[in-house]
Design an enzyme around this catalytic site. Structure first.
Site, PDB file in Angstrom:
ATOM      1  N   SER A   1      14.647 -44.846  -0.704  1.00 49.71           N
ATOM      2  CA  SER A   1      14.150 -46.074  -1.329  1.00 49.71           C
ATOM      3  C   SER A   1      14.937 -46.545  -2.536  1.00 49.71           C
ATOM      4  O   SER A   1      14.649 -47.622  -3.070  1.00 49.71           O
ATOM      5  CB  SER A   1      12.675 -45.915  -1.699  1.00 49.71           C
ATOM      6  OG  SER A   1      11.888 -45.938  -0.526  1.00 49.71           O
TER       7      SER A   1
ATOM      8  N   TYR B   1       2.494 -49.700  -2.780  1.00 51.67           N
ATOM      9  CA  TYR B   1       3.841 -49.535  -2.243  1.00 51.67           C
ATOM     10  C   TYR B   1       3.861 -49.789  -0.746  1.00 51.67           C
ATOM     11  O   TYR B   1       3.081 -49.223   0.006  1.00 51.67           O
ATOM     12  CB  TYR B   1       4.287 -48.103  -2.522  1.00 51.67           C
ATOM     13  CG  TYR B   1       5.764 -47.850  -2.401  1.00 51.67           C
ATOM     14  CD1 TYR B   1       6.654 -48.357  -3.336  1.00 51.67           C
ATOM     15  CD2 TYR B   1       6.263 -47.054  -1.376  1.00 51.67           C
ATOM     16  CE1 TYR B   1       8.009 -48.089  -3.251  1.00 51.67           C
ATOM     17  CE2 TYR B   1       7.614 -46.779  -1.283  1.00 51.67           C
ATOM     18  CZ  TYR B   1       8.483 -47.296  -2.220  1.00 51.67           C
ATOM     19  OH  TYR B   1       9.826 -47.030  -2.130  1.00 51.67           O
TER      20      TYR B   1
ATOM     21  N   GLY C   1      14.173 -41.981  -4.219  1.00 53.26           N
ATOM     22  CA  GLY C   1      14.113 -42.190  -2.785  1.00 53.26           C
ATOM     23  C   GLY C   1      13.661 -40.955  -2.038  1.00 53.26           C
ATOM     24  O   GLY C   1      13.907 -39.822  -2.463  1.00 53.26           O
TER      25      GLY C   1
END
Length: 367
Positions: free
Chosen positions: A84, A177, A322
């Site tokens: 991410s 999210y 991430g």
């Protein structure tokens, strides 16, 4: 390999580890000790770090083994899948287009992609570009519905999976999210520029900043080009570790497909926060945050593809982090110019392990 492994995996057992091989250039023992502890006590196969001080000097560190089958060393500053962190790159592209007057931050996504975003409680005319970048759109997260269907995905297929499910909440009502937001942001970039996301990333960010070890894998490319530690996952807690290094990353696309190194990530976030990639107005928007919850640390704030995380020594650092099959990355930069990024080669399911990864980042930035 189950797609669910891309979301959460267990922590490997110490018994599966080859003898620890740790190395570092001259530098603070706290980083080296932190990486060694992640290998010895938390059981990650390998841990890597890159730390840049305010004078621009960079130190790299490794611990563990890069390949459990052969016992190969961890490549110094090896490439990893950055998950991410890709969202920050995508957000920069969108905000560059905002600065060029080609996109309105508070304009609806329906203006640019008419009729595309529709579903139960979902109306693209009510979802702004800001809502997407800030995760306040209410769009369901397609990752939760991938199941075990492992295959190559087109971005529109990912969006279609999400739109089969009802809205989580009304746009702007709260924060949650969702990778779906960034798939839409990527589609927006392609629509406005007439080029592929990969081309725009290369043209607007990767080449200008000099990220020599960063790229967006081509369709169907399951490999990692340069020296890298292998990434591992477990199908369930206590199950054998499996090699998840080579996979089709298309399930992440604009939300999580990129490959990079710790040092390149430090270079990217340093360039971003120093104003090299965005005009001041757009960088200020990017740094305007709302309170964020999972998967971020306590006290974190989410801006527009950028996360602020409190430091134990006061202030915050800016980055993203991430998570993807086989790899976790955490890090960012401070207002004083320090930068640190840490990667481990599995996705710890134990939150305590991730807190210790974050502690290594914190100690590197606070020393």
């Amino acid at each position: 390999m189950p797609a669910a492994a891309a979301v959460a995996v267990g922590v490997m057992t110490i018994g599966a580890l080859s003898p620890t091989a740790a190395s570092a250039t001259a530098g603070p023992d706290t980083v080296r000790q932190g990486l060694n502890a992640l290998v010895r006590s938390d059981g990650v196969p390998a841990a890597l770090a890159s730390v840049k001080d305010r004078d621009g000097r960079t130190r790299t560190y490794t611990a563990g083994v890069g390949d459990l089958a052969t016992g190969a060393k961890v490549p110094r500053d090896g490439q990893v899948r950055i998950g991410s962190n890709t969202k920050t790159f995508t957000a920069v592209l969108v905000l560059q287009l905002v600065g060029e007057g080609k996109i309105g931050l508070d304009t609806s996504i329906d203006t640019y992609l008419p009729g595309l975003v529709r579903g139960e409680g979902i109306d693209g005319s009510r979802i702004s570009v800001r809502h997407l970048l800030q995760h306040t759109s209410g769009l369901p997260n397609y990752v939760n519905y991938l199941g075990e269907d492992v295959r190559r995905y087109e971005p529109r297929q990912l969006l279609d999976i999400a739109l089969q499910h009802k809205a989580r909440f009304d746009p702007g009502e709260k924060w949650e999210y969702s990778n779906t937001n960034y798939v839409l942001a990527g589609l927006l970039v392609e629509k406005i520029t007439g080029r592929t996301l990969a081309e725009e990333l290369d043209r607007r960010i990767i080449k200008p900043v000099g990220l020599r070890h960063t790229y967006f894998p081509a369709p169907g490319d399951v490999t990692i080009r340069e020296p890298h530690p292998k990434g591992y996952y477990q199908e369930a807690a206590g199950a054998p570790l499996r090699d998840g290094t080579e996979l089709d990353p298309s399930w992440g696309w604009a939300a999580g497909q990129m490959i990079s190194t710790n040092t390149d990530l430090n270079r990217f976030f340093t360039a971003l926060l120093s104003g090299r990639l965005l005009p001041k107005a757009q960088l200020d928007e990017m740094r305007t945050t709302v309170p964020a919850g999972e998967p971020f640390a306590s006290g974190a704030g989410y801006g527009l593809g950028l996360v602020s995380t409190p430091l134990s020594c006061g202030g915050v650092y800016w980055g993203h982090g991430g998570s993807t099959t086989g790899y976790e990355t955490r890090g960012g930069v401070t207002g004083t110019g320090r930068a640190a990024n840490v990667a481990v080669t599995t996705q710890p399911s134990d939150k305590a392990t991730m807190k210790r990864v974050e502690k290594v980042v914190d100690e590197a930035l606070c020393r």
